[in-house]
Motif scaffolding. Structure first.
Motif, PDB file in Angstrom:
ATOM      1  N   PHE A  73     -59.260  42.484  12.723  1.00 54.99           N
ATOM      2  CA  PHE A  73     -59.357  41.339  14.115  1.00 54.99           C
ATOM      3  C   PHE A  73     -58.512  41.768  14.995  1.00 54.99           C
ATOM      4  CE2 PHE A  73     -59.276  38.954  10.387  1.00 54.99           C
ATOM      5  CZ  PHE A  73     -61.028  38.678   9.582  1.00 54.99           C
ATOM      6  N   ILE A  74     -57.896  42.497  14.556  1.00 56.58           N
ATOM      7  CA  ILE A  74     -56.872  43.068  16.058  1.00 56.58           C
ATOM      8  C   ILE A  74     -56.305  44.416  15.685  1.00 56.58           C
ATOM      9  CG2 ILE A  74     -56.288  40.913  17.569  1.00 56.58           C
ATOM     10  CD1 ILE A  74     -53.377  41.166  15.728  1.00 56.58           C
ATOM     11  N   GLU A  75     -56.575  45.208  16.920  1.00 60.50           N
ATOM     12  CA  GLU A  75     -56.334  46.714  16.438  1.00 60.50           C
ATOM     13  C   GLU A  75     -54.759  46.644  16.409  1.00 60.50           C
ATOM     14  OE1 GLU A  75     -58.169  44.906  19.220  1.00 60.50           O
ATOM     15  OE2 GLU A  75     -59.978  45.841  18.752  1.00 60.50           O
ATOM     16  N   GLY A  76     -54.129  47.804  15.754  1.00 60.67           N
ATOM     17  CA  GLY A  76     -53.267  48.121  15.153  1.00 60.67           C
ATOM     18  C   GLY A  76     -52.243  47.441  14.670  1.00 60.67           C
ATOM     19  N   VAL A  77     -52.054  45.913  13.950  1.00 64.68           N
ATOM     20  CA  VAL A  77     -50.988  45.347  14.022  1.00 64.68           C
ATOM     21  C   VAL A  77     -49.887  45.328  13.500  1.00 64.68           C
ATOM     22  CG1 VAL A  77     -51.074  43.204  12.482  1.00 64.68           C
ATOM     23  CG2 VAL A  77     -53.282  43.948  12.829  1.00 64.68           C
ATOM     24  N   SER A  98     -54.078  42.115  21.712  1.00 66.23           N
ATOM     25  CA  SER A  98     -54.275  41.270  21.336  1.00 66.23           C
ATOM     26  C   SER A  98     -53.558  40.340  19.988  1.00 66.23           C
ATOM     27  CB  SER A  98     -55.934  41.569  21.059  1.00 66.23           C
ATOM     28  OG  SER A  98     -56.699  42.390  22.039  1.00 66.23           O
ATOM     29  N   GLY A  99     -53.907  39.114  19.822  1.00 62.82           N
ATOM     30  CA  GLY A  99     -53.496  38.587  19.101  1.00 62.82           C
ATOM     31  C   GLY A  99     -54.210  37.047  18.383  1.00 62.82           C
ATOM     32  N   PHE A 100     -53.447  37.106  17.445  1.00 61.90           N
ATOM     33  CA  PHE A 100     -54.121  35.289  16.853  1.00 61.90           C
ATOM     34  C   PHE A 100     -53.379  34.792  16.175  1.00 61.90           C
ATOM     35  CE2 PHE A 100     -55.461  37.950  13.399  1.00 61.90           C
ATOM     36  CZ  PHE A 100     -55.290  37.324  11.654  1.00 61.90           C
ATOM     37  N   GLY A 101     -53.698  33.260  15.913  1.00 62.63           N
ATOM     38  CA  GLY A 101     -52.381  33.069  14.979  1.00 62.63           C
ATOM     39  C   GLY A 101     -53.142  31.481  14.099  1.00 62.63           C
ATOM     40  N   VAL A 102     -52.183  31.347  12.662  1.00 64.73           N
ATOM     41  CA  VAL A 102     -53.014  30.388  11.680  1.00 64.73           C
ATOM     42  C   VAL A 102     -52.337  29.283  11.571  1.00 64.73           C
ATOM     43  CG1 VAL A 102     -53.769  29.925   9.796  1.00 64.73           C
ATOM     44  CG2 VAL A 102     -53.782  32.572  10.856  1.00 64.73           C
ATOM     45  N   SER A 103     -52.498  28.004  11.626  1.00 65.27           N
ATOM     46  CA  SER A 103     -51.318  27.023  11.466  1.00 65.27           C
ATOM     47  C   SER A 103     -52.299  25.396  10.998  1.00 65.27           C
ATOM     48  CB  SER A 103     -51.015  25.805  12.691  1.00 65.27           C
ATOM     49  OG  SER A 103     -49.491  25.170  12.345  1.00 65.27           O
ATOM     50  N   LYS A 147     -64.578  33.028  26.910  1.00 61.75           N
ATOM     51  CA  LYS A 147     -65.002  34.357  27.860  1.00 61.75           C
ATOM     52  C   LYS A 147     -64.528  34.866  28.909  1.00 61.75           C
ATOM     53  CE  LYS A 147     -69.356  31.614  29.873  1.00 61.75           C
ATOM     54  NZ  LYS A 147     -69.964  31.130  31.435  1.00 61.75           N
ATOM     55  N   SER A 148     -62.751  34.804  28.026  1.00 66.42           N
ATOM     56  CA  SER A 148     -61.887  35.527  28.128  1.00 66.42           C
ATOM     57  C   SER A 148     -61.248  35.943  27.170  1.00 66.42           C
ATOM     58  CB  SER A 148     -61.303  35.068  29.750  1.00 66.42           C
ATOM     59  OG  SER A 148     -60.943  34.069  29.004  1.00 66.42           O
ATOM     60  N   GLY A 149     -61.669  36.408  26.402  1.00 70.95           N
ATOM     61  CA  GLY A 149     -61.209  36.502  25.037  1.00 70.95           C
ATOM     62  C   GLY A 149     -60.660  35.569  24.372  1.00 70.95           C
ATOM     63  N   GLY A 150     -60.604  34.281  24.031  1.00 71.97           N
ATOM     64  CA  GLY A 150     -60.170  32.901  23.200  1.00 71.97           C
ATOM     65  C   GLY A 150     -60.711  32.665  22.315  1.00 71.97           C
ATOM     66  N   SER A 173     -59.913  45.093  23.934  1.00 65.31           N
ATOM     67  CA  SER A 173     -60.398  44.325  21.945  1.00 65.31           C
ATOM     68  C   SER A 173     -62.301  44.667  22.690  1.00 65.31           C
ATOM     69  CB  SER A 173     -60.142  42.981  21.952  1.00 65.31           C
ATOM     70  OG  SER A 173     -61.319  42.531  21.101  1.00 65.31           O
ATOM     71  N   PRO A 174     -62.864  45.287  21.376  1.00 67.59           N
ATOM     72  CA  PRO A 174     -64.224  44.806  21.228  1.00 67.59           C
ATOM     73  C   PRO A 174     -64.901  44.171  21.450  1.00 67.59           C
ATOM     74  CG  PRO A 174     -63.562  46.658  19.676  1.00 67.59           C
ATOM     75  CD  PRO A 174     -62.236  45.839  20.434  1.00 67.59           C
ATOM     76  N   ALA A 175     -64.275  42.935  21.507  1.00 64.08           N
ATOM     77  CA  ALA A 175     -64.529  41.476  20.908  1.00 64.08           C
ATOM     78  C   ALA A 175     -64.325  40.288  22.053  1.00 64.08           C
ATOM     79  CB  ALA A 175     -64.071  40.545  19.160  1.00 64.08           C
ATOM     80  N   TYR A 176     -63.961  41.345  22.968  1.00 59.84           N
ATOM     81  CA  TYR A 176     -63.691  40.063  23.894  1.00 59.84           C
ATOM     82  C   TYR A 176     -64.563  39.704  24.786  1.00 59.84           C
ATOM     83  CZ  TYR A 176     -61.433  38.550  28.645  1.00 59.84           C
ATOM     84  OH  TYR A 176     -61.622  38.710  30.394  1.00 59.84           O
ATOM     85  N   ASN A 177     -65.979  40.054  24.567  1.00 62.23           N
ATOM     86  CA  ASN A 177     -66.565  39.186  25.444  1.00 62.23           C
ATOM     87  C   ASN A 177     -67.289  37.883  23.942  1.00 62.23           C
ATOM     88  OD1 ASN A 177     -66.709  39.938  28.251  1.00 62.23           O
ATOM     89  ND2 ASN A 177     -67.620  41.327  27.440  1.00 62.23           N
TER      90      ASN A 177
END
Length: 198
Positions: A73-77, A98-103, A147-150, A173-177
């Motif tokens: 999901f994110i390049e080069g963790v 880029s980043g993402f989180g889980v909770s 619309k801005s990567g979130g 990120s390729p998935a930004y949009n």
């Protein structure tokens, strides 16, 4: 503050704000879940027919995804780690910022609270999502940055517990949009892990 740290802070803030508001998830009525329950005082809420036990991961959500899985999901963790505090969460950070989180959100009314707040204008956006591996879900957060990567998705794993996956993708990120498919796929892996109970 570096771009990576700034984006990570955004992820953490999104998840924490969600839990603090007691209204950070929503869900559509899935074909595999129980029928929605409608009351005279609130909106119809999809019920979770096969609750999942997340107790093993609630205090350490980093065990939900491997480094290789996060790399989908994110390049080069580069880093991952658990944030301490009232709501433990795990954040993964990529080389491009880029980043993402889980909770998890436990004991705050589950989907009923999410639906109530979402439909009463208590969220920046609220949109029912397709089931995540048979569990009802919704895209919702206090600020609409899709619309801005979130993007943020909340999945009902019991009628009183949600798993939350949020992403903050950098412009490279390729998935930004299109960040919502990213959090959806990550949520699918999380649910699969919870189903395995491993």
């Amino acid at each position: 503050m570096t771009k990576a740290l700034a984006r990570s802070a955004m992820i953490a803030a999104a998840l924490l704000v969600a839990t603090a508001c007691s209204s950070t998830s929503g869900t559509p009525s899935p074909a595999t879940s129980a029928p929605p329950v409608s009351t005279s005082t609130g909106p119809a809420v999809p019920q979770v027919s096969n609750p999942l036990n997340a107790s093993k991961f609630e205090q350490d959500p980093c065990g939900l995804l491997t480094r290789a899985q996060a790399g989908q999901f994110i390049e080069g963790v580069r880093t991952s780690g658990k944030s301490s505090g009232r709501i433990p969460m795990c954040n993964w950070h990529g080389e491009n910022g880029s980043g993402f989180g889980v909770s998890f959100i436990v004991g705050q009314g589950g989907l009923a609270t999410v639906y109530k707040n979402g439909q009463n204008g208590g969220a920046g956006y609220f949109e029912p999502a397709p089931d995540v591996s048979g569990y009802p879900a919704a895209f919702t957060a206090t600020m609409d940055d899709r619309k801005s990567g979130g993007c943020q998705i909340m999945v009902g794993i019991t009628n009183d517990e949600l798993v939350v996956v949020g992403a903050a993708l950098w412009t490279s990120s390729p998935a930004y949009n299109a960040p919502c498919p990213v959090v959806t796929k990550a949520a699918e892996l999380v649910v699969a892990k919870l189903k395995d109970g491993a």
